[in-house]
Scaffold this motif. Structure first.
Motif, mmCIF file in Angstrom:
data_model
loop_
_atom_site.group_PDB
_atom_site.id
_atom_site.type_symbol
_atom_site.label_atom_id
_atom_site.label_comp_id
_atom_site.label_asym_id
_atom_site.label_seq_id
_atom_site.Cartn_x
_atom_site.Cartn_y
_atom_site.Cartn_z
ATOM 1 N N LEU A 120 39.643 29.713 30.708
ATOM 2 C CA LEU A 120 39.773 28.967 31.969
ATOM 3 C C LEU A 120 40.173 29.916 33.087
ATOM 4 O O LEU A 120 40.778 30.973 32.841
ATOM 5 C CB LEU A 120 40.873 27.904 31.837
ATOM 6 N N VAL A 121 39.911 29.501 34.313
ATOM 7 C CA VAL A 121 40.275 30.310 35.475
ATOM 8 C C VAL A 121 41.781 30.588 35.463
ATOM 9 O O VAL A 121 42.222 31.709 35.706
ATOM 10 C CB VAL A 121 39.858 29.581 36.772
ATOM 11 N N VAL A 122 42.561 29.576 35.160
ATOM 12 C CA VAL A 122 44.014 29.750 35.211
ATOM 13 C C VAL A 122 44.490 30.771 34.162
ATOM 14 O O VAL A 122 45.400 31.563 34.416
ATOM 15 C CB VAL A 122 44.744 28.388 35.080
ATOM 16 N N TRP A 123 43.854 30.798 32.994
ATOM 17 C CA TRP A 123 44.223 31.808 31.993
ATOM 18 C C TRP A 123 43.797 33.203 32.452
ATOM 19 O O TRP A 123 44.473 34.197 32.205
ATOM 20 C CB TRP A 123 43.584 31.484 30.636
ATOM 21 N N ALA A 124 42.653 33.276 33.143
ATOM 22 C CA ALA A 124 42.197 34.579 33.645
ATOM 23 C C ALA A 124 43.180 35.118 34.677
ATOM 24 O O ALA A 124 43.493 36.316 34.695
ATOM 25 C CB ALA A 124 40.801 34.439 34.251
ATOM 26 N N ILE A 125 43.712 34.227 35.526
ATOM 27 C CA ILE A 125 44.701 34.662 36.521
ATOM 28 C C ILE A 125 45.957 35.163 35.803
ATOM 29 O O ILE A 125 46.516 36.204 36.125
ATOM 30 C CB ILE A 125 45.045 33.506 37.495
ATOM 31 N N ARG A 126 46.377 34.417 34.808
ATOM 32 C CA ARG A 126 47.564 34.837 34.049
ATOM 33 C C ARG A 126 47.352 36.217 33.430
ATOM 34 O O ARG A 126 48.209 37.091 33.483
ATOM 35 C CB ARG A 126 47.854 33.819 32.945
ATOM 36 N N GLU A 127 46.178 36.412 32.835
ATOM 37 C CA GLU A 127 45.906 37.690 32.166
ATOM 38 C C GLU A 127 45.823 38.829 33.183
ATOM 39 O O GLU A 127 46.307 39.927 32.934
ATOM 40 C CB GLU A 127 44.601 37.579 31.384
ATOM 41 N N GLY A 128 45.189 38.571 34.334
ATOM 42 C CA GLY A 128 45.088 39.600 35.368
ATOM 43 C C GLY A 128 46.465 40.018 35.850
ATOM 44 O O GLY A 128 46.751 41.208 36.036
ATOM 45 N N ARG A 129 47.327 39.055 36.045
ATOM 46 C CA ARG A 129 48.696 39.357 36.485
ATOM 47 C C ARG A 129 49.452 40.144 35.409
ATOM 48 O O ARG A 129 50.163 41.106 35.705
ATOM 49 C CB ARG A 129 49.453 38.051 36.786
ATOM 50 N N GLY A 130 49.281 39.722 34.158
ATOM 51 C CA GLY A 130 49.965 40.401 33.050
ATOM 52 C C GLY A 130 49.495 41.839 32.906
ATOM 53 O O GLY A 130 50.303 42.768 32.707
ATOM 54 N N ALA A 131 48.185 42.053 33.024
ATOM 55 C CA ALA A 131 47.646 43.404 32.890
ATOM 56 C C ALA A 131 48.133 44.279 34.045
ATOM 57 O O ALA A 131 48.431 45.467 33.853
ATOM 58 C CB ALA A 131 46.119 43.356 32.861
ATOM 59 N N ALA A 132 48.246 43.705 35.239
ATOM 60 C CA ALA A 132 48.733 44.479 36.392
ATOM 61 C C ALA A 132 50.159 44.966 36.127
ATOM 62 O O ALA A 132 50.508 46.119 36.396
ATOM 63 C CB ALA A 132 48.683 43.613 37.652
#
Ligand SMILES: Cc1cc2nc3c(=O)[nH]c(=O)nc-3n(C[C@H](O)[C@H](O)[C@H](O)COP(=O)(O)OP(=O)(O)OC[C@H]3O[C@@H](n4cnc5c(N)ncnc54)[C@H](O)[C@@H]3O)c2cc1C
Ligand code: SF4
Length: 494
Positions: free
Chosen positions: A468-480
């Motif tokens: 989901l988009v919301v999981w992608a945002i979470r993952e992007g933030r975590g990877a950053a």
């Protein structure tokens, strides 16, 4: 805090959608919006329960429960109720880089786990989220987040979907110089060319991309890393590389007749449609991927299939069927699917509601297996042979048994395969020597998002599988956060 018994005085109200028959005649957004005062009343229904589940963001029984990015929902509900919209925006902005995307397309696992939902309809969370961010844009509160100073570190983000954009936004905020590479001609990943315009207006995506560019992020389009640009040069130039390449390798249906013309991937169909709209005109009716004047069968009952249904209707298909091999879900939660889990119940999603309005019935047929594509003497698709199946769970696996006498031949000149995705489709991964997991996604753990190759990180669907988009945002933030820690030895990123 919010008026604790507001829910006793006010019923749940949702903004609703444009009339079904009207909207299938265009590609404009389907969502309607409630005025501010009525949303404040809805925010009042939040009882600020002692242990809110809405923002917990966990996976229970294989499904999302609560908000994966831990939006501070009870806090911004209270602020909205009190008319403190700017403060509500400040709270929302702490956890969500792109509330205008989630406020429109998130399936809202937060609402499914709202405590009020145990006994009453849950709080209207998603429309409040969208209202906060749209008010912030209208009031000029959404500004480019320029870092106070640059660190001298350079990071390459490969892929510009929500994971790549969230990762780039976070890294740029703390001063790293970020370049986002995208093989498509536009930035946004599936936000731009996957999710149809009537669900997510592309001007909303572009508005955010423009803001990120203003904040100092460099975007490079029409460049496929691993093909147009070698990976060795990339590794020499950048201190870290984050793979946000999505998981778009489609699952095939290897049954007789697969070679016939008229059988297409769902994503090819959706992307062709959106590309034409972005270039200023709808897909021509004589285009091979147009559904105009055709009997259309969508194989696959998930969200991608639903988007195909809605798109085929707008093309002007003659008939529409959506086939699902699983049995129809129950109308109410089953005993093994209690609150706060995501409810696995029957829902009439937007595309099926539109098809029902157009053709008089839900286009979905459950418990149906496709057995053969039927063609004419010139190799053109003419139909699909199917059989009903009995679904039996055995040893943790689901098996399907054909029911004799239920064979059927269905006419079709266009069949769309929407059977899910099998991980990233990239030659880039082999070139980098990145390990994959047993589901063919990039192997990288949480919270370090690090692959087996030092300095290479992975996030979003490429790591987690189509989600989901919301999981992608979470993952992007975590990877950053992980990249910042890797480059600087410490991090203040959330
Ligand atoms: C049809 C459809 C509808 C959906 N609807 C919803 C919805 O309503 N709500 C929701 O929450 N989720 C929805 N999803 C899921 C959601 O869109 C994805 O989970 C999300 O976009 C994943 O984000 P991502 O950044 O990981 O990958 P993506 O959005 O897939 O972006 C990956 C990007 O990487 C680029 N790329 C890949 N390889 C390279 C390379 N080598 N070099 C340069 N660029 C590269 C790709 O071109 C792509 O733009 C939908 C998905 C589909 C397919
Ligand atoms: S991002 Fe999704 S889960 Fe989180 S608050 Fe918004 S609608 Fe709910």
């Amino acid at each position: 805090m919010s008026k604790a018994i507001g829910f006793l005085h006010h019923s749940r109200e949702v903004p609703g959608e444009r009339p079904l028959v009207e909207r299938v005649g265009d590609w404009q957004p389907i969502q309607l919006h409630l005025p501010e005062e009525r949303l404040q009343t809805q925010a009042m229904r939040c009882m600020d329960c002692g242990i809110p589940f809405c923002h917990q963001g966990r996976v229970l029984n294989g499904m999302s429960t609560g908000c994966p990015i831990h939006n501070l929902i009870p806090e911004w509900n209270d602020l909205v109720y009190r008319g403190l919209w700017h403060e509500a925006y400040q709270r929302l902005e702490k956890t969500n880089n792109f509330p205008e995307f989630t406020g429109l397309v998130c399936p809202a696992p937060c609402e499914a786990s709202c405590t009020l939902g145990i006994t009453s309809p849950p709080v209207t969370i998603k429309p409040i989220e969208y209202a906060i961010i749209e008010k912030a844009w209208a009031e000029g509160w959404v500004r480019p987040q320029l870092p106070p100073q640059r660190t001298g570190q350079k990071v390459a983000v490969i892929g510009s979907g929500p994971a790549g954009l969230a990762c780039a936004d976070q890294l740029n905020r703390v001063g790293h110089s970020v370049t986002v590479y995208e093989r498509a001609d536009r930035i946004g990943g599936l936000l731009m060319v996957g999710i149809p315009n009537m669900k997510l207006d592309k001007r909303i995506v572009q508005r955010r991309v423009d803001l990120l560019r203003e904040a100092g992020i460099t975007f490079v389009t029409n460049v496929e890393i691993g093909r147009d640009v070698g990976v060795d040069g990339l590794r020499d130039e950048y201190g870290a590389v984050v793979l946000c390449v999505g998981a778009t390798r489609p699952r095939d249906l290897a049954i007789p007749g697969r070679h016939l013309s008229g059988i297409h991937w769902a994503m090819s169909f959706l992307q062709a449609s959106t590309h034409h709209l972005l270039n200023g005109e709808p897909l021509p009716a004589d285009h091979p991927l147009s559904a105009a004047g055709k009997d259309v069968i969508v194989i696959g009952g998930g969200d991608t299939g639903t988007d195909c249904v809605a798109t085929a209707l707008r093309h002007g298909c003659t008939s529409l069927t959506q086939l699902e091999i699983m049995t129809r879900p129950p109308d109410h939660r089953a005993a093994d699917n209690p609150w706060p889990q995501w409810p696995r119940t029957y829902k009439l999603d937007y595309g099926q509601a539109e098809a029902q309005a157009r053709f008089g019935q839900d286009p979905r047929a459950y418990g149906v297996m496709s057995t053969r594509f039927i063609g004419d003497e010139r190799g053109r698709l003419r139909g699909l042979e199917t059989v009903m199946v009995e679904q039996i769970g055995q040893n943790g696996r689901t098996e399907f048994y054909p029911i004799a006498g239920t064979e059927q031949e269905r006419p079709a000149q266009l069949i769309l395969l929407a059977l899910g995705f099998l991980g990233p489709e990239n030659p880039l991964l082999a070139q980098l020597g990145v390990n994959l997991d047993e589901r063919h996604n990039i192997q990288a753990g949480e919270p370090d998002y690090a692959t087996n190759v030092p300095g290479i990180f992975a996030a979003g669907d490429a790591r987690r599988g189509q989600s989901l988009v919301v999981w992608a945002i979470r993952e992007g933030r975590g990877a950053a956060r992980a990249v910042d820690q890797f480059l600087m030895g410490e991090t203040d990123l959330p």
